[in-house]
Design an enzyme around this catalytic site. Structure first.
Site, PDB file in Angstrom:
ATOM      1  N   GLY A  13     -30.918  77.331  -7.656  1.00 52.44           N
ATOM      2  CA  GLY A  13     -30.144  78.255  -8.490  1.00 52.44           C
ATOM      3  C   GLY A  13     -31.025  79.277  -9.195  1.00 52.44           C
ATOM      4  N   ASP A  33     -25.299  76.022 -17.127  1.00 55.73           N
ATOM      5  CA  ASP A  33     -26.087  74.888 -16.633  1.00 55.73           C
ATOM      6  C   ASP A  33     -26.029  73.758 -17.661  1.00 55.73           C
ATOM      7  OD1 ASP A  33     -28.701  74.715 -14.438  1.00 55.73           O
ATOM      8  OD2 ASP A  33     -28.518  73.186 -16.005  1.00 55.73           O
ATOM      9  N   THR A 125     -24.719  71.423   1.489  1.00 56.61           N
ATOM     10  CA  THR A 125     -25.918  70.911   2.155  1.00 56.61           C
ATOM     11  C   THR A 125     -25.610  70.466   3.584  1.00 56.61           C
ATOM     12  OG1 THR A 125     -27.376  68.966   2.169  1.00 56.61           O
ATOM     13  CG2 THR A 125     -25.354  68.741   0.943  1.00 56.61           C
ATOM     14  N   ASP A 126     -26.628  70.517   4.431  1.00 54.77           N
ATOM     15  CA  ASP A 126     -26.438  70.014   5.806  1.00 54.77           C
ATOM     16  C   ASP A 126     -26.198  68.504   5.812  1.00 54.77           C
ATOM     17  OD1 ASP A 126     -29.022  69.229   5.135  1.00 54.77           O
ATOM     18  OD2 ASP A 126     -29.949  69.952   6.984  1.00 54.77           O
ATOM     19  N   GLU A 127     -26.489  67.844   4.679  1.00 56.21           N
ATOM     20  CA  GLU A 127     -26.359  66.378   4.665  1.00 56.21           C
ATOM     21  C   GLU A 127     -24.910  65.917   4.796  1.00 56.21           C
ATOM     22  OE1 GLU A 127     -28.930  64.306   2.025  1.00 56.21           O
ATOM     23  OE2 GLU A 127     -30.271  66.016   1.863  1.00 56.21           O
ATOM     24  N   TYR A 149     -24.408  60.550  -2.479  1.00 58.26           N
ATOM     25  CA  TYR A 149     -24.664  61.970  -2.737  1.00 58.26           C
ATOM     26  C   TYR A 149     -23.990  62.846  -1.688  1.00 58.26           C
ATOM     27  CZ  TYR A 149     -27.056  66.385  -1.960  1.00 58.26           C
ATOM     28  OH  TYR A 149     -27.320  67.711  -1.696  1.00 58.26           O
ATOM     29  N   LYS A 153     -20.827  65.592  -1.969  1.00 57.03           N
ATOM     30  CA  LYS A 153     -20.889  67.010  -1.562  1.00 57.03           C
ATOM     31  C   LYS A 153     -19.795  67.294  -0.531  1.00 57.03           C
ATOM     32  CE  LYS A 153     -23.302  69.918  -2.605  1.00 57.03           C
ATOM     33  NZ  LYS A 153     -23.128  70.890  -3.730  1.00 57.03           N
ATOM     34  N   ASN A 178     -33.079  71.121   4.057  1.00 53.34           N
ATOM     35  CA  ASN A 178     -34.014  70.634   3.025  1.00 53.34           C
ATOM     36  C   ASN A 178     -34.835  71.813   2.520  1.00 53.34           C
ATOM     37  OD1 ASN A 178     -33.302  68.001   4.303  1.00 53.34           O
ATOM     38  ND2 ASN A 178     -34.876  67.275   2.877  1.00 53.34           N
ATOM     39  N   LEU A 189     -39.203  64.749  -1.871  1.00 52.03           N
ATOM     40  CA  LEU A 189     -40.417  64.393  -1.127  1.00 52.03           C
ATOM     41  C   LEU A 189     -41.632  65.279  -1.430  1.00 52.03           C
ATOM     42  CD1 LEU A 189     -41.771  62.686   1.171  1.00 52.03           C
ATOM     43  CD2 LEU A 189     -41.040  64.490   2.741  1.00 52.03           C
ATOM     44  N   PRO A 204     -45.080  56.659  -1.799  1.00 54.65           N
ATOM     45  CA  PRO A 204     -44.291  55.720  -0.991  1.00 54.65           C
ATOM     46  C   PRO A 204     -43.563  56.409   0.165  1.00 54.65           C
ATOM     47  CG  PRO A 204     -43.072  56.324  -2.962  1.00 54.65           C
ATOM     48  CD  PRO A 204     -44.314  57.156  -2.964  1.00 54.65           C
ATOM     49  N   TYR A 206     -40.986  56.055   3.247  1.00 53.87           N
ATOM     50  CA  TYR A 206     -39.940  55.096   3.606  1.00 53.87           C
ATOM     51  C   TYR A 206     -40.090  54.708   5.077  1.00 53.87           C
ATOM     52  CZ  TYR A 206     -37.656  56.955  -0.628  1.00 53.87           C
ATOM     53  OH  TYR A 206     -37.371  57.363  -1.914  1.00 53.87           O
ATOM     54  N   ARG A 213     -36.688  66.165   9.072  1.00 55.72           N
ATOM     55  CA  ARG A 213     -35.926  67.067   8.211  1.00 55.72           C
ATOM     56  C   ARG A 213     -36.196  68.498   8.659  1.00 55.72           C
ATOM     57  NH1 ARG A 213     -33.878  63.016   7.400  1.00 55.72           N
ATOM     58  NH2 ARG A 213     -33.274  61.994   5.448  1.00 55.72           N
ATOM     59  N   ARG A 274     -31.873  51.975   2.974  1.00 54.76           N
ATOM     60  CA  ARG A 274     -31.323  51.075   4.005  1.00 54.76           C
ATOM     61  C   ARG A 274     -30.644  51.876   5.132  1.00 54.76           C
ATOM     62  NH1 ARG A 274     -30.588  48.576  -1.020  1.00 54.76           N
ATOM     63  NH2 ARG A 274     -28.552  49.515  -1.267  1.00 54.76           N
TER      64      ARG A 274
HETATM   65  P1  TYD Z   1     -35.799  64.021  -0.015  1.00 52.23           P
HETATM   66  O1  TYD Z   1     -36.770  65.045  -0.448  1.00 52.23           O
HETATM   67  O2  TYD Z   1     -35.314  63.056  -1.040  1.00 52.23           O
HETATM   68  O3  TYD Z   1     -34.585  64.815   0.647  1.00 52.23           O
HETATM   69  P2  TYD Z   1     -33.329  64.268   1.553  1.00 52.23           P
HETATM   70  O4  TYD Z   1     -33.167  62.831   1.344  1.00 52.23           O
HETATM   71  O5  TYD Z   1     -32.225  65.032   0.943  1.00 52.23           O
HETATM   72  O6  TYD Z   1     -33.636  64.666   2.941  1.00 52.23           O
HETATM   73  O7  TYD Z   1     -36.426  63.181   1.188  1.00 52.23           O
HETATM   74  C1  TYD Z   1     -36.894  63.807   2.347  1.00 52.23           C
HETATM   75  C2  TYD Z   1     -37.337  62.737   3.309  1.00 52.23           C
HETATM   76  O8  TYD Z   1     -38.464  62.051   2.754  1.00 52.23           O
HETATM   77  C3  TYD Z   1     -36.289  61.654   3.548  1.00 52.23           C
HETATM   78  O9  TYD Z   1     -36.358  61.241   4.920  1.00 52.23           O
HETATM   79  C4  TYD Z   1     -36.709  60.508   2.648  1.00 52.23           C
HETATM   80  C5  TYD Z   1     -38.228  60.654   2.630  1.00 52.23           C
HETATM   81  N1  TYD Z   1     -38.872  60.195   1.383  1.00 52.23           N
HETATM   82  C6  TYD Z   1     -39.898  59.250   1.433  1.00 52.23           C
HETATM   83  O10 TYD Z   1     -40.294  58.759   2.522  1.00 52.23           O
HETATM   84  N2  TYD Z   1     -40.466  58.847   0.253  1.00 52.23           N
HETATM   85  C7  TYD Z   1     -40.057  59.340  -0.951  1.00 52.23           C
HETATM   86  O11 TYD Z   1     -40.608  58.905  -1.996  1.00 52.23           O
HETATM   87  C8  TYD Z   1     -39.017  60.325  -0.982  1.00 52.23           C
HETATM   88  C9  TYD Z   1     -38.535  60.894  -2.293  1.00 52.23           C
HETATM   89  C10 TYD Z   1     -38.457  60.720   0.206  1.00 52.23           C
END
Ligand code: TYD
Length: 342
Positions: A13, A33, A125-127, A149, A153, A178, A189, A204, A206, A213, A274
């Site tokens: 924004g 806001d 969002t594309d999500e 989330y 949306k 993204n 991220l 971290p 995942y 993305r 998950r």
């Molecule tokens: P994010 O930036 O939260 O955007 P979105 O979930 O909307 O795509 O996350 C981008 C990617 O990064 C998503 O696949 C999840 C991953 N991720 C991690 O691996 N570790 C993290 O700590 C975060 C925040 C995201």
């Protein structure tokens, strides 16, 4: 043009406010806001001394505030960026997502109808499309959201569609990929990892980090929204994407390089999202390109420039990462897997 920009103190924004000001020096820009944890008046520092700019605190789901503002400011256009936007927070607690992203959109649509707003652009969002293994989402793809989330949306998007059908409200939807760039709250991220790596802390990832993305710079995204505000057809949806598909691991590699760190700071953790974690996002932005819009930023350069911005703007993000809200979210969400590396 007298534009109400909701969520204008947030990441995309605030970029939009700057893009709008450059393109329309005479436009009245009114930001509404709620200044939740992610809203930050410092994102609007460029508007100090701009007499044709106003800021009002308040929530989009507060009808009295929204309608009062529209009336007092004789608003002609609304661009709605106000949203709870972090998947991980929605996994932890979804209530605010439904309130802002669904009820808030309803309030804005009602106001658009009652006050005969000329155009309402709903930034989504594309999500909402969910995950796609191969190929690209188009604006016609079904909505199959997988997190609270993205479901909230999608709920907002469907309300916009219904208000167009039922009341011919001049509403348009954008669905962005993204987004990255300066001023992004350090929970997503890129800024989450960049700020931690700058401080020499573990990050971290995942699972195996092979999720994909599609990345777009905030200024390109904002320019796409402006294009839709100016030329988009009411009742239509426009994807805003830049075809920069990267695995999360590839992003991390760049962040490590740019911060001078190595893979020993990267810890793979069990996926906290998950089954809700979308594997891949990818979409076609051909429809918006047909209006004339083109992304201008080069991903490889701009992601590095973004990391350098975070390196230089500790004054912007250090107060955030020290805040109680930030610390308690990070502790609760990542504490169990990062332990003493937190
Ligand atoms: P994010 O930036 O939260 O955007 P979105 O979930 O909307 O795509 O996350 C981008 C990617 O990064 C998503 O696949 C999840 C991953 N991720 C991690 O691996 N570790 C993290 O700590 C975060 C925040 C995201």
């Amino acid at each position: 043009m007298r534009v109400l920009v909701t969520g204008g103190a947030g990441f995309i924004g605030s970029h939009f406010c700057r893009v709008l000001r450059r393109a329309h020096p005479d436009a009245r820009i009114v930001v509404l806001d709620a200044l939740t944890y992610a809203g930050n008046l410092r994102n609007l520092e460029d508007f100090e001394g701009d007499g044709n700019f106003a800021f009002h605190p308040g929530k989009i789901q507060d009808r009295t505030v929204v309608e009062g503002l529209i009336r007092c400011e004789s608003i002609t256009h609304i661009v709605d960026f106000a949203a709870e936007s972090h998947n991980d927070r929605s996994i932890q607690n979804s209530a605010e997502f439904i309130e802002t992203n669904v009820l808030g959109v309803y309030t804005l649509l009602e106001a658009t109808r009652r006050f005969r707003i000329e155009k309402y652009v709903h930034v989504s969002t594309d999500e909402v499309y969910g995950s796609i293994e191969a190929g690209d989402f188009t604006e016609e793809s079904p909505l199959e959201p997988n997190t609270p989330y993205s479901a909230s949306k999608a709920g907002g998007d469907l309300l916009v569609r219904a208000y167009w059908k039922a009341f011919a409200v001049p509403a348009v939807i954008t669905r962005g990929g993204n987004t990255y760039g300066p001023y992004q709250y350090p929970e997503k991220l890129i800024p989450f990892f960049a700020t931690r790596l700058l401080n020499g802390k573990k990050v971290p990832i995942y699972g195996d980090g092979t999720q994909v993305r599609e990345w777009i710079h905030a200024e390109d995204h904002a320019n796409g929204v402006l294009e839709v505000l100016e030329k988009g057809q009411a009742g239509e949806v426009y994807n805003i994407g830049d075809e920069n598909e990267r695995q999360n691991r590839q992003i991390v590699e760049i962040l490590l390089e740019e911060t001078g760190r190595t893979w020993d700071l990267v810890k793979s953790i069990p996926d906290p999202r998950r089954n809700a974690h979308d594997r891949r996002y990818s979409m076609s932005a051909a429809k918006l390109r047909n209006l004339g819009w083109r992304p201008e930023k080069t991903f490889e350069e701009e992601i590095r420039r973004t990391v350098r911005w975070y390196a230089e703007r500790r004054d912007w993000w250090e107060p955030i990462v020290r805040s109680e809200d930030y610390q308690s979210f990070v502790r609760a969400y990542y504490g169990p897997s990062l332990g003493e590396d937190l």
